[in-house]
Structures are given as C-alpha cells and as structure tokens.
Enzyme design. Sequence first.
Site, PDB file in Angstrom:
ATOM      1  N   GLN A 114       0.850  -1.190   0.000  1.00 36.09           N
ATOM      2  CA  GLN A 114       0.000   0.000   0.000  1.00 36.09           C
ATOM      3  C   GLN A 114       0.889   1.244   0.000  1.00 36.09           C
ATOM      4  O   GLN A 114       1.538   1.550   0.997  1.00 36.09           O
ATOM      5  CB  GLN A 114      -0.924   0.025   1.215  1.00 36.09           C
ATOM      6  CG  GLN A 114      -1.930   1.181   1.161  1.00 36.09           C
ATOM      7  CD  GLN A 114      -2.792   1.271   2.398  1.00 36.09           C
ATOM      8  OE1 GLN A 114      -2.335   1.710   3.441  1.00 36.09           O
ATOM      9  NE2 GLN A 114      -4.051   0.866   2.275  1.00 36.09           N
ATOM     10  N   TYR A 196      -5.480  10.962   4.446  1.00 40.15           N
ATOM     11  CA  TYR A 196      -4.089  11.164   4.059  1.00 40.15           C
ATOM     12  C   TYR A 196      -4.037  11.959   2.759  1.00 40.15           C
ATOM     13  O   TYR A 196      -5.056  12.397   2.231  1.00 40.15           O
ATOM     14  CB  TYR A 196      -3.359   9.822   4.019  1.00 40.15           C
ATOM     15  CG  TYR A 196      -3.353   9.154   5.375  1.00 40.15           C
ATOM     16  CD1 TYR A 196      -2.841   9.829   6.478  1.00 40.15           C
ATOM     17  CD2 TYR A 196      -3.889   7.887   5.574  1.00 40.15           C
ATOM     18  CE1 TYR A 196      -2.857   9.264   7.749  1.00 40.15           C
ATOM     19  CE2 TYR A 196      -3.909   7.314   6.837  1.00 40.15           C
ATOM     20  CZ  TYR A 196      -3.399   8.004   7.916  1.00 40.15           C
ATOM     21  OH  TYR A 196      -3.418   7.450   9.173  1.00 40.15           O
ATOM     22  N   ARG A 244      -7.358   2.361  -2.731  1.00 39.50           N
ATOM     23  CA  ARG A 244      -8.180   2.458  -1.516  1.00 39.50           C
ATOM     24  C   ARG A 244      -8.725   3.874  -1.404  1.00 39.50           C
ATOM     25  O   ARG A 244      -7.967   4.855  -1.497  1.00 39.50           O
ATOM     26  CB  ARG A 244      -7.386   2.103  -0.260  1.00 39.50           C
ATOM     27  CG  ARG A 244      -8.141   2.441   1.027  1.00 39.50           C
ATOM     28  CD  ARG A 244      -7.643   1.729   2.249  1.00 39.50           C
ATOM     29  NE  ARG A 244      -8.425   0.505   2.470  1.00 39.50           N
ATOM     30  CZ  ARG A 244      -8.526  -0.103   3.657  1.00 39.50           C
ATOM     31  NH1 ARG A 244      -7.902   0.372   4.714  1.00 39.50           N
ATOM     32  NH2 ARG A 244      -9.258  -1.195   3.798  1.00 39.50           N
TER      33      ARG A 244
END
Length: 369
Positions: A114, A196, A244
């Site tokens: 990720q 984020y 994601r």
Amino acid sequence: MTAVPEARTPGLFTPITLRGLDVPHRGWVAAMCQYSCDAEQAPGVPTDWHLVHLGQFAAGGAALIITEAAAVSHEGMISPRDAGIYTRERAAAWSRINDFVHEHSAVGTKTAVQLAHAGRKGSTYWPFSGRRNSVPVSEGGWQTLGPTDEAFGDYAAPRAMTGEEIERVIVDFGAAAALSVEAGFDAVEIHAAHGYLLHQFLSPLVNRRADAWGGSEEARFRLTLEVIREVRRSIPESMPLLLRISASDWTEGGLDGATSARLAARAAEEGVDLVDVSSGGAVPAASIPVGPGYQVPLAEEVRNAGVPTGAVGLISDGPQADEVIRHERADVVLIARAALRDPHWWMRAAYELGHDLAPAPQDDRAGAF
C-alpha cells in the site's frame, strides 16, 4: 469483472483473477499500520515484527495480504515509526517478507504493497507512545504538507504545497511503485483514503485550493488520477493496481458514494483494477455510523458503477463475508480487526462454511474433530 462461479464452493472461497494475477480466493487482509519500525536506526525499514505479523496471515490461509501504509518518501510517513518503500534498502527488507509469505503459504497467498503519503496527518506520535498529536522537529518530526495550510484538528499546521511539490509527490509514487516490483510484490495499492494526502486533495472539506489542483470535482480528482497514471506506467502491464478510497466523509458537503463512484470509474479508465472501499478520516468531527458491515453499502454503490470493489469494516465471520460475495455486494472482502484476533481467520471461516481450505501441513489437525 470476474463473476462468482455457480458451484457448491462458498462465494468467499472462489478464485478471482485481476489482470495477470490469479488470487486463490476472495478473503484478503486489509492494510493495518503497525508503527513498529526503528525510528532512530532504520526509519521506514520493516522488521522481524512485520515478517511475523504478515507471515501469520499467510499461514492462516489469507488469499492476498496488503501491507500497512508504506510511505513513498520520508515526509510521507504517518509517524517516525512507520514503514516506507522509498529506497532500495527498504525495498530489500520488504523482499524478505514477500519471500517468506510466498514460500510458507499453503494456499498460494499473494502480497500487495500500500503506497501512501500522509500529508497533513504526518509526523504524529504512534498510538501506543503515550503521547498525542504531532512530533516536533526537535524530536524527529518534520514539516508536513497539505493542499492548504489548514491543520487537521489540533495537529501541527502543514505548509500549503507548491505546484512543484505536488509534481514531486507524483514522481515519488511512481518510484516507490518501481521499487515495489523489485521487492517482489504481486500487486500495488494506492492509498487515497483516511484523510491522508490524496484524500485531502479529493475532499472538498479539505481541498480549498483555487488553482488547477482544487476547486471543481475534476481538479480535486486530478492528483489521484495523476498518481494512478504514474504508478500504472511504473509497474508491469500484468500487475494489478488497487485503489483504496474513503467513499464517504460522513460530513455534510464532503465526499459521498455517488462522487466516489464517479472517481472509481475514472480510476478504472486509468488502469485501476479494483477499488478498496473504506470511509472517513478527512475531518476530525465526522459522525460515522459504525456497526457490522457498515461500509458494505458504499462498496456496493461503487461497484454499481462497473468497477470491482473490496468491502472492509467490521466483517467478522465467514457467513457474513460469504453473504457479501454471494449477493454481489463486493468482489472481495478485506479482514482487519478479526484477523488480529484470529490470524487463522480464513481457516475458521472455511470450517464455518463447510469448505476444505487446505492449511499448512503443520496446521492440518485444525479441521479435525
């Protein structure tokens, strides 16, 4: 989109193919930050803890394991103890873990990294440090970056990014993706969720820029789409690319399912093969209706745009996970908390569903009465 075969095999344990990757079933491991790198001696380098943490899921029968957020640069880390993949030293440490997972999995477990940048939510203390919020520069912290200079809650204020800094982040994601290929990962996931950096640019609650990187929906999507293009160019054509997202900000005026479905459709046009659907994290005061499977409807809404999806969030047992797949609400199910409680969750789920999931030979007696 891979259809679930009509067979006696539980939907959860049917295989799925993404590009050139055959994944043995649809029960995956979601990314879970461990905050366990050595911040002083080897920041960003995964350790034996990561080997054991991820290796146990391979032994337990997981089909694909997604690593914790691996920063694409030092300033992209969430905390000084976070993992990264921005040098060959860090890639080599991940390679050791990938080799272990691939060698010791009885079901043929695959791995995905990720790739992440924390943006304004970086340079924070790790949860079990006994301290809260931002790490000052004097203690190993750093100046964070964001779409604007607005802070997340009572974190230290970021610096609004220049156009050059934004372009640098895009390059960093591509370079980290290339290192991920060298490290032996089977797939790559781009982290654009949980408040984020990429999510910060996506969310109208955070991205208040008035230039080409903010304002309209198209401008807010731009950074994420540019990162997808750069990563797609940096990995083999046969390697799956996952994304994601936080499909809802759970706050009025923020991202919602319909907007996220449009983003997913655009992402698929740029080469994303599956969207891993989570939610929340952009702003500190969101009201999130947490409950069993609470994010599954978001995964279903994004999937209805014609994009394969993963569902995650308080999915706790085999029958619940199988229902999500059988009723085509998502294409894979990602397990996190339940896997921490039981690293052999997939063996347990197979037992609950009457399926013979061949375990590691050392665990063969687990299915016996």
